[in-house]
Write an enzyme that holds these catalytic residues in place. Sequence first.
Site, PDB file in Angstrom:
ATOM      1  N   ASN A 176      -9.957  -0.452   0.116  1.00 47.72           N
ATOM      2  CA  ASN A 176      -8.492  -0.362   0.076  1.00 47.72           C
ATOM      3  C   ASN A 176      -8.004  -0.894  -1.280  1.00 47.72           C
ATOM      4  O   ASN A 176      -8.137  -2.078  -1.569  1.00 47.72           O
ATOM      5  CB  ASN A 176      -7.928  -1.200   1.231  1.00 47.72           C
ATOM      6  CG  ASN A 176      -6.406  -1.159   1.307  1.00 47.72           C
ATOM      7  OD1 ASN A 176      -5.736  -0.731   0.370  1.00 47.72           O
ATOM      8  ND2 ASN A 176      -5.865  -1.622   2.420  1.00 47.72           N
TER       9      ASN A 176
ATOM     10  N   CYS B 193       0.813  -1.225   0.000  1.00 43.78           N
ATOM     11  CA  CYS B 193       0.000   0.000   0.000  1.00 43.78           C
ATOM     12  C   CYS B 193       0.845   1.274   0.000  1.00 43.78           C
ATOM     13  O   CYS B 193       0.333   2.362  -0.224  1.00 43.78           O
ATOM     14  CB  CYS B 193      -0.946  -0.015   1.192  1.00 43.78           C
ATOM     15  SG  CYS B 193      -1.967  -1.482   1.216  1.00 43.78           S
TER      16      CYS B 193
ATOM     17  N   HIS C   1      -3.285   6.950   2.586  1.00 46.42           N
ATOM     18  CA  HIS C   1      -3.703   5.664   2.022  1.00 46.42           C
ATOM     19  C   HIS C   1      -5.073   5.317   2.599  1.00 46.42           C
ATOM     20  O   HIS C   1      -5.300   5.453   3.805  1.00 46.42           O
ATOM     21  CB  HIS C   1      -2.670   4.598   2.398  1.00 46.42           C
ATOM     22  CG  HIS C   1      -3.145   3.222   2.121  1.00 46.42           C
ATOM     23  ND1 HIS C   1      -3.691   2.857   0.903  1.00 46.42           N
ATOM     24  CD2 HIS C   1      -3.193   2.107   2.904  1.00 46.42           C
ATOM     25  CE1 HIS C   1      -4.047   1.588   0.955  1.00 46.42           C
ATOM     26  NE2 HIS C   1      -3.760   1.111   2.161  1.00 46.42           N
TER      27      HIS C   1
HETATM   28  N1  COA Z   1     -17.709  -9.168   9.947  1.00 51.61           N
HETATM   29  C1  COA Z   1     -18.128  -9.468  11.206  1.00 51.61           C
HETATM   30  N2  COA Z   1     -17.277  -9.789  12.191  1.00 51.61           N
HETATM   31  C2  COA Z   1     -15.967  -9.837  11.896  1.00 51.61           C
HETATM   32  C3  COA Z   1     -15.469  -9.550  10.612  1.00 51.61           C
HETATM   33  C4  COA Z   1     -16.407  -9.217   9.611  1.00 51.61           C
HETATM   34  N3  COA Z   1     -16.036  -8.928   8.352  1.00 51.61           N
HETATM   35  N4  COA Z   1     -14.117  -9.661  10.629  1.00 51.61           N
HETATM   36  C5  COA Z   1     -13.775  -9.991  11.891  1.00 51.61           C
HETATM   37  N5  COA Z   1     -14.898 -10.112  12.648  1.00 51.61           N
HETATM   38  C6  COA Z   1     -14.981 -10.451  14.064  1.00 51.61           C
HETATM   39  C7  COA Z   1     -13.795 -11.252  14.558  1.00 51.61           C
HETATM   40  O1  COA Z   1     -13.959 -12.628  14.281  1.00 51.61           O
HETATM   41  C8  COA Z   1     -13.827 -10.940  16.023  1.00 51.61           C
HETATM   42  O2  COA Z   1     -14.810 -11.743  16.614  1.00 51.61           O
HETATM   43  P1  COA Z   1     -14.585 -12.330  18.106  1.00 51.61           P
HETATM   44  O3  COA Z   1     -14.459 -11.118  18.990  1.00 51.61           O
HETATM   45  O4  COA Z   1     -15.817 -13.136  18.320  1.00 51.61           O
HETATM   46  O5  COA Z   1     -13.320 -13.128  18.026  1.00 51.61           O
HETATM   47  C9  COA Z   1     -14.308  -9.477  16.088  1.00 51.61           C
HETATM   48  O6  COA Z   1     -14.977  -9.250  14.829  1.00 51.61           O
HETATM   49  C10 COA Z   1     -13.202  -8.489  16.279  1.00 51.61           C
HETATM   50  O7  COA Z   1     -12.157  -8.797  15.349  1.00 51.61           O
HETATM   51  P2  COA Z   1     -10.923  -7.876  15.146  1.00 51.61           P
HETATM   52  O8  COA Z   1     -10.050  -8.478  14.085  1.00 51.61           O
HETATM   53  O9  COA Z   1     -10.306  -7.558  16.471  1.00 51.61           O
HETATM   54  O10 COA Z   1     -11.673  -6.557  14.560  1.00 51.61           O
HETATM   55  P3  COA Z   1     -11.102  -5.143  14.317  1.00 51.61           P
HETATM   56  O11 COA Z   1     -11.866  -4.130  15.051  1.00 51.61           O
HETATM   57  O12 COA Z   1      -9.592  -5.117  14.444  1.00 51.61           O
HETATM   58  O13 COA Z   1     -11.459  -4.922  12.794  1.00 51.61           O
HETATM   59  C11 COA Z   1     -10.336  -4.921  10.692  1.00 51.61           C
HETATM   60  C12 COA Z   1     -10.935  -5.779  11.787  1.00 51.61           C
HETATM   61  C13 COA Z   1      -9.726  -5.870   9.649  1.00 51.61           C
HETATM   62  C14 COA Z   1     -11.435  -4.110  10.057  1.00 51.61           C
HETATM   63  C15 COA Z   1      -9.259  -3.991  11.297  1.00 51.61           C
HETATM   64  O14 COA Z   1      -8.407  -4.729  12.112  1.00 51.61           O
HETATM   65  C16 COA Z   1      -8.443  -3.291  10.285  1.00 51.61           C
HETATM   66  O15 COA Z   1      -8.958  -2.497   9.514  1.00 51.61           O
HETATM   67  N6  COA Z   1      -7.126  -3.519  10.328  1.00 51.61           N
HETATM   68  C17 COA Z   1      -6.191  -2.847   9.463  1.00 51.61           C
HETATM   69  C18 COA Z   1      -6.332  -3.408   8.116  1.00 51.61           C
HETATM   70  C19 COA Z   1      -5.528  -2.675   7.146  1.00 51.61           C
HETATM   71  O16 COA Z   1      -5.576  -1.483   7.109  1.00 51.61           O
HETATM   72  N7  COA Z   1      -4.804  -3.435   6.365  1.00 51.61           N
HETATM   73  C20 COA Z   1      -4.089  -2.929   5.287  1.00 51.61           C
HETATM   74  C21 COA Z   1      -2.937  -2.126   5.744  1.00 51.61           C
HETATM   75  S1  COA Z   1      -2.459  -1.220   4.382  1.00 51.61           S
END
Ligand code: COA
Length: 332
Positions: free
Chosen positions: A285, A114, A255
């Site tokens: 993204n 990214c 980004h």
């Molecule tokens: N829909 C519903 N629930 C979901 C889900 C989805 N699409 N994806 C994950 N969950 C659940 C998980 O299983 C977890 O459940 P649990 O508590 O029962 O175990 C809960 O939601 C929390 O998961 P978590 O991974 O801690 O969520 P989060 O708040 O961190 O959000 C992202 C997940 C991916 C949206 C977030 O971490 C994110 O945006 N990270 C950065 C990603 C990024 O920018 N990547 C590219 C870098 S350039």
Amino acid sequence: MAYAAFRSIGAYVPKKILTNEDLAKMVDTSDEWITKRTGIKERHIAAENEYTSDMGAKAAELAIQRSGVAKEDIDLVVCATISPDYFCMPSTATIISTKLGLPNVQAFDISAACTGFVYILSIAKAFIESGMKKNVLIIGAEKLSAITDYEDRGTCILFGDGAGAAVISATDNKDEAIIDIHTGADGEFADLLMTPNGGSGSAHDSLDQEANSCFMQMKGNETFKVAVRTLTKDVVDILETNNIKSEDIKHFVPHQANYRIIKAVGDALKLKEEQVVLTVAKYGNTSGASIPMAINDVYEAGNLKAGELMLLDAFGGGLTWGSALVPFSPKK
Ligand code: COA
């Protein structure tokens, strides 16, 4: 000494839209969850026979047209992508060059996920300032749908396809010049975000030895925390180094990974809402394409004027990061 001027921008967005509601029919998720956690409402998906190079060439064509630079005067083509037409070779940049009718020009790809667009901007700046090249075409193009696992709700909700391009040209007018670019990388965090299979290391290092695909895998929550920390430090550093205040930034173009990450960085800089460019809701993204696609949106809305200062800020797999202070300098 030659300086590097950011002359023009172009982008291409594929037609098909994949909404949160569509995804909720494919994996266990909901529009409410995706919107709340990411700010994404929809993303665009390339057609099956539409390759990364097709999107890149369309974006590039527009950027060249708008630059006032003759096509035959482009002397370097660099493409940032993690979803090339073909893994390993040939590079997507060479395919784009041929599609544009620039077959004898130096062309290569870089892999910085990214952060790709900030990296290729730094390459263009270095080539121009060294006197080796005069007009560099840089392209961020991604068909992330080709490397996304649509059974993994942790990643498939985030990514979309598209391309953006810019022409960077030599100028002797310092006022037009890209002011500064900071870039960095740390392989210690490589496993936060990777495509573990398909490479020479995959036989031993694969996170998922059973899988035989090029799908992305991500530790979302850890990535989120490192992203906020790194992006914030990055923009604070580049502003301080260059003695520029956040109120001098006309367009903060981060980004577009997650609204909450962008908000945290914007708040740390005390930016006003109108300074922050947001396209994450409609494109998701798009990795290396996300920053030029966002700049293009501002341009096409008629809101990017000559001399206005942009602050670019990116973070991605590698890990890689980078920021840039870039005045918009169309040819007079
Ligand atoms: N829909 C519903 N629930 C979901 C889900 C989805 N699409 N994806 C994950 N969950 C659940 C998980 O299983 C977890 O459940 P649990 O508590 O029962 O175990 C809960 O939601 C929390 O998961 P978590 O991974 O801690 O969520 P989060 O708040 O961190 O959000 C992202 C997940 C991916 C949206 C977030 O971490 C994110 O945006 N990270 C950065 C990603 C990024 O920018 N990547 C590219 C870098 S350039």
